[in-house]
Write a protein that holds these residues in place. Structure first.
Motif, PDB file in Angstrom:
ATOM      1  N   THR A 186     -24.679   5.822 -18.672  1.00  0.00           N
ATOM      2  CA  THR A 186     -23.452   6.047 -17.910  1.00  0.00           C
ATOM      3  C   THR A 186     -22.259   5.351 -18.532  1.00  0.00           C
ATOM      4  N   GLY A 187     -22.481   4.552 -19.569  1.00  0.00           N
ATOM      5  CA  GLY A 187     -21.373   3.947 -20.292  1.00  0.00           C
ATOM      6  C   GLY A 187     -21.194   2.474 -20.018  1.00  0.00           C
ATOM      7  N   VAL A 188     -20.247   1.885 -20.731  1.00  0.00           N
ATOM      8  CA  VAL A 188     -20.035   0.449 -20.665  1.00  0.00           C
ATOM      9  C   VAL A 188     -19.377   0.028 -19.350  1.00  0.00           C
ATOM     10  N   GLN A 189     -19.519  -1.259 -19.035  1.00  0.00           N
ATOM     11  CA  GLN A 189     -18.920  -1.826 -17.824  1.00  0.00           C
ATOM     12  C   GLN A 189     -17.417  -2.045 -18.044  1.00  0.00           C
ATOM     13  N   ALA A 190     -16.710  -2.320 -16.943  1.00  0.00           N
ATOM     14  CA  ALA A 190     -15.248  -2.415 -16.971  1.00  0.00           C
ATOM     15  C   ALA A 190     -14.745  -3.463 -17.967  1.00  0.00           C
ATOM     16  N   ALA A 191     -15.364  -4.643 -17.953  1.00  0.00           N
ATOM     17  CA  ALA A 191     -14.910  -5.717 -18.848  1.00  0.00           C
ATOM     18  C   ALA A 191     -15.109  -5.322 -20.308  1.00  0.00           C
ATOM     19  N   THR A 192     -16.243  -4.679 -20.597  1.00  0.00           N
ATOM     20  CA  THR A 192     -16.515  -4.240 -21.961  1.00  0.00           C
ATOM     21  C   THR A 192     -15.560  -3.130 -22.361  1.00  0.00           C
ATOM     22  N   GLN A 193     -15.280  -2.238 -21.430  1.00  0.00           N
ATOM     23  CA  GLN A 193     -14.350  -1.144 -21.713  1.00  0.00           C
ATOM     24  C   GLN A 193     -12.986  -1.681 -22.146  1.00  0.00           C
ATOM     25  N   ALA A 194     -12.483  -2.667 -21.407  1.00  0.00           N
ATOM     26  CA  ALA A 194     -11.174  -3.246 -21.736  1.00  0.00           C
ATOM     27  C   ALA A 194     -11.179  -3.829 -23.146  1.00  0.00           C
ATOM     28  N   LYS A 195     -12.286  -4.449 -23.500  1.00  0.00           N
ATOM     29  CA  LYS A 195     -12.411  -5.046 -24.829  1.00  0.00           C
ATOM     30  C   LYS A 195     -12.466  -3.969 -25.909  1.00  0.00           C
ATOM     31  N   VAL A 196     -13.227  -2.931 -25.628  1.00  0.00           N
ATOM     32  CA  VAL A 196     -13.462  -1.880 -26.624  1.00  0.00           C
ATOM     33  C   VAL A 196     -12.219  -1.034 -26.881  1.00  0.00           C
ATOM     34  N   VAL A 197     -11.561  -0.589 -25.820  1.00  0.00           N
ATOM     35  CA  VAL A 197     -10.435   0.340 -26.005  1.00  0.00           C
ATOM     36  C   VAL A 197      -9.214  -0.338 -26.614  1.00  0.00           C
ATOM     37  N   ASN A 198      -9.174  -1.660 -26.567  1.00  0.00           N
ATOM     38  CA  ASN A 198      -8.043  -2.390 -27.129  1.00  0.00           C
ATOM     39  C   ASN A 198      -8.303  -2.914 -28.543  1.00  0.00           C
ATOM     40  N   SER A 199      -9.407  -2.483 -29.125  1.00  0.00           N
ATOM     41  CA  SER A 199      -9.737  -2.870 -30.492  1.00  0.00           C
ATOM     42  C   SER A 199     -10.045  -1.600 -31.288  1.00  0.00           C
ATOM     43  N   ALA A 200      -9.267  -1.355 -32.320  1.00  0.00           N
ATOM     44  CA  ALA A 200      -9.483  -0.153 -33.130  1.00  0.00           C
ATOM     45  C   ALA A 200     -10.869  -0.151 -33.770  1.00  0.00           C
ATOM     46  N   ASP A 201     -11.323  -1.323 -34.220  1.00  0.00           N
ATOM     47  CA  ASP A 201     -12.638  -1.404 -34.858  1.00  0.00           C
ATOM     48  C   ASP A 201     -13.761  -1.103 -33.871  1.00  0.00           C
ATOM     49  N   LEU A 202     -13.657  -1.666 -32.654  1.00  0.00           N
ATOM     50  CA  LEU A 202     -14.704  -1.433 -31.659  1.00  0.00           C
ATOM     51  C   LEU A 202     -14.666   0.004 -31.129  1.00  0.00           C
ATOM     52  N   LYS A 203     -13.455   0.503 -30.921  1.00  0.00           N
ATOM     53  CA  LYS A 203     -13.320   1.867 -30.400  1.00  0.00           C
ATOM     54  C   LYS A 203     -13.907   2.893 -31.369  1.00  0.00           C
ATOM     55  N   ALA A 204     -13.900   2.566 -32.650  1.00  0.00           N
ATOM     56  CA  ALA A 204     -14.472   3.459 -33.659  1.00  0.00           C
ATOM     57  C   ALA A 204     -15.981   3.615 -33.487  1.00  0.00           C
ATOM     58  N   ASN A 205     -16.597   2.739 -32.700  1.00  0.00           N
ATOM     59  CA  ASN A 205     -18.045   2.805 -32.436  1.00  0.00           C
ATOM     60  C   ASN A 205     -18.346   3.377 -31.048  1.00  0.00           C
ATOM     61  N   THR A 206     -17.431   4.152 -30.493  1.00  0.00           N
ATOM     62  CA  THR A 206     -17.646   4.705 -29.162  1.00  0.00           C
ATOM     63  C   THR A 206     -17.737   6.225 -29.191  1.00  0.00           C
ATOM     64  N   ASP A 207     -18.392   6.764 -28.169  1.00  0.00           N
ATOM     65  CA  ASP A 207     -18.447   8.205 -27.944  1.00  0.00           C
ATOM     66  C   ASP A 207     -17.993   8.463 -26.516  1.00  0.00           C
ATOM     67  N   ASN A 208     -16.920   9.222 -26.376  1.00  0.00           N
ATOM     68  CA  ASN A 208     -16.268   9.458 -25.085  1.00  0.00           C
ATOM     69  C   ASN A 208     -16.218  10.959 -24.850  1.00  0.00           C
ATOM     70  N   THR A 209     -17.009  11.453 -23.888  1.00  0.00           N
ATOM     71  CA  THR A 209     -17.118  12.895 -23.751  1.00  0.00           C
ATOM     72  C   THR A 209     -17.499  13.298 -22.326  1.00  0.00           C
ATOM     73  N   TYR A 210     -17.255  14.567 -22.011  1.00  0.00           N
ATOM     74  CA  TYR A 210     -17.729  15.141 -20.756  1.00  0.00           C
ATOM     75  C   TYR A 210     -19.226  15.436 -20.886  1.00  0.00           C
TER      76      TYR A 210
END
Length: 582
Positions: A298-322
């Motif tokens: 179901t995806g990462v928790q809120a605190a992790t999300q804030a960390k991930v979306v605000n870091s270009a390097d971390l966001k590059a390791n995410t998959d965001n989809t319907y």
């Protein structure tokens, strides 16, 4: 809990074809600078590898409803169970919408329909064996369907499609009560490799139905009812080494699995470990460290999300989809005063959906929803009959509907799953919205593993505890309007335990439309009927669509063959994940 046009599809061949041209795994590395990029696993296979060995670890915050393939109804268990339970058909391990393609699994080809779609025949592959070396036969498939659908007092957690649509299904008492050798006569097994299903109405999407784990074979002599989960007999590439209820499950290679009978599975890791009752924040830490995969998907928790979306390097390791999934709140149509449609409409108008979306993590976790069907499910048509300025609710219209139902205030309870923090936050936002119009809702929390068996999915429990509103997240059983709508809207789907029609909607027009649609060969005509079901449901105010869910997965390093598939709501396909760690 799973989606395009029905077609006979050949089985997929060598995994090397699937992996061609995809990002390659770096052995024994955890270097984020080598990321394949954001959303890479929704488009291709990430870290493609045929490397064998090591242990793949999954972690989950609660306990699943069941590891028994005939007694589960969570998408992540449909996904995981294929490692040890082979259904007649399954979904191709492929990224995004390509993962919606049906391929034969236990069957040698797609079903052969006759009698206008009322009869479906399947032939099993030759040489199939269980983990103990005994032969898998068509009788084991027949028995698996009988136990999973017709013994609801014993196994109540899976859907009951077969019970509804097999000829004589309304009279058959199931194998634990009916001791006859024949069993259900509408499932025939003329020989050890042929199984024939006789339906009471045409069902044009039946190949999708037999892709559920309920068709995975079960040897009757080894079945112990609800305790079968403790000693499951594997038909897949892995078998159970240990089962510690509520703690941990360990799978190891099934030595009697034969790759020549299975073009899908590859048996890459030596061992697969599933750890349960792990703190959600710990799961995120382990995933980001490359040590585990989030089983629930179901995806990462809120605190992790804030960390991930605000870091270009971390966001590059995410998959965001319907993933064909809707977050919604069911309204109990059988519980006063919500048995009055005007009271239900008051709830529809009252909710500030922007506050709910924010509680769930913002637009990255889903667009605001106004229909039952998500945009990626056939039959979706844009509509908003309870529109409000900026989707923030309309207090005046809500109070008008309260007056129309003879109320100035309502006191009720709202249920949510205790191990899903974002669901709790969304329910809290709803409580605040409702309070502004005179509807006082108190939050009641229950664990995911018991949510449907003991709590929200038990109509008598809801009545006794004044639960008028229920938080829910739903993904399509298969990629069609029927696969999404049937189990949450059809009156015949209401169960006394394990119920997923939480609204307890029992509307003759909607039920008739669903039956007509599934018997209609023309796909465009079917889809138009699914649109009509959506509209009628919203007119009945049986549920409040909140967001069209989007998963935000962190893609862990050290794991191979990662694909985010629409077949399982955007989760990674668990069939052939391996590891570069020894």
């Amino acid at each position: 809990m799973r989606r395009s046009a029905l077609a006979a599809v050949a089985a997929i061949g060598s995994v090397s074809l699937l992996l061609a041209g995809c990002s390659k795994a770096d052995d024994n590395t955890n270097d984020d600078t080598n990321s394949a990029g954001a959303n890479a696993a929704t488009k291709d296979v990430v870290n493609a590898s045929t490397q064998k060995g090591g242990t793949v670890t999954y972690e989950y915050a609660d306990v699943p409803d069941s590891f028994d393939p005939g007694n589960t109804y969570y998408a992540y268990m449909y996904n995981l169970s294929r490692l040890y339970a082979r259904p007649l058909m399954t979904f191709k391990p492929a990224p995004g919408e390509k993962g919606n393609e049906l391929v034969p699994d236990l069957a040698e080809s797609a079903g052969v329909p006759s009698d206008g779609g009322k009869t479906w025949t399947y032939k099993l592959r030759s040489g199939l064996k269980y983990e103990d070396g005994t032969a898998i036969t068509s009788k084991d498939v027949k028995y698996a369907v009988e136990r999973s659908n017709f013994a609801r007092d014993v196994l109540s957690l899976g859907p009951n499609y077969f019970q509804q649509f097999l000829e004589g299904g309304d009279k058959y008492k199931g194998p634990y009560k009916d001791k006859s050798a024949e069993g259900l006569s509408s499932i025939e097994t003329p020989d050890d490799t042929t199984v024939v299903f006789h339906l009471n109405t045409a069902f044009q999407e039946f190949d999708y139905l037999v892709a559920t784990p309920q068709t995975a074979p079960v040897p009757q002599a080894k079945d112990t009812g609800v305790d079968y989960v403790k000693n499951i007999v594997s038909s897949g590439s892995y078998k159970f080494e240990s089962y510690e209820e509520g703690k941990q499950v360990t799978l190891v290679r099934n030595e009697n699995w034969d790759a020549s009978t299975d073009p899908l599975r590859k048996q890459y890791p030596d061992k697969i470990v599933v750890k349960l009752k792990v703190n959600p924040e710990t799961i995120d830490q382990d995933v980001m460290a490359g040590n585990a995969i989030d089983l629930g998907g179901t995806g990462v928790q809120a605190a992790t999300q804030a960390k991930v979306v605000n870091s270009a390097d971390l966001k590059a390791n995410t998959d965001n989809t319907y993933g064909g999934r809707l977050v919604y709140m069911a309204i109990n149509t059988k519980l006063a005063p919500f048995d009055n449609v005007a009271c239900r409409k008051a709830v529809e108008y009252a909710i500030d959906k922007v506050s709910v979306q924010t509680a769930e993590g913002g637009p990255i976790r889903g667009d605001i929803a106004t229909t039952v069907l998500p945009p990626d499910i056939p039959g979706y048509e844009k509509s908003d009959i309870y529109a409000s300025a900026g989707n923030k609710g309309d207090v005046a219209k809500a109070k008008e509907q309260l007056t129309a139902c003879g109320k100035t205030t309502i006191n009720t309870n709202i249920s949510a799953r205790s191990d899903r923090p974002q669901e709790i936050d969304a329910a809290t936002a709803i409580i605040n919205s409702l309070k502004a119009v005179g509807i006082n809702a108190s939050l009641k929390q229950y664990p995911s593993g018991k949510y449907f068996t003991d709590n929200a999915g038990v109509p008598e429990f809801d009545k006794k505890n004044n639960i008028g509103l229920m938080m829910m997240q739903w993904g399509s059983d298969w990629p069609s309007g029927y696969g999404f709508l049937q189990q949450i809207l059809n009156g015949k789907a209401i169960s006394q335990s394990g119920n997923t029609n939480l609204s307890q909607l029992d509307n003759a027009e909607i039920d008739a439309l669903l039956v007509k649609a599934i018997g209609t060969e023309d796909k465009a005509a079917r889809d138009a009927m699914y649109t009509e079901v959506d509209k009628k449901t919203m007119e009945q105010a049986a549920l409040v669509p909140l967001t069209y869910f989007k998963v935000l997965l962190y893609r862990p390093a050290n794991f191979t063959n990662l694909v985010s598939t629409a077949a399982f709501s955007g989760q990674y396909d668990y069939l052939n994940i391996g590891t570069t760690k020894k």
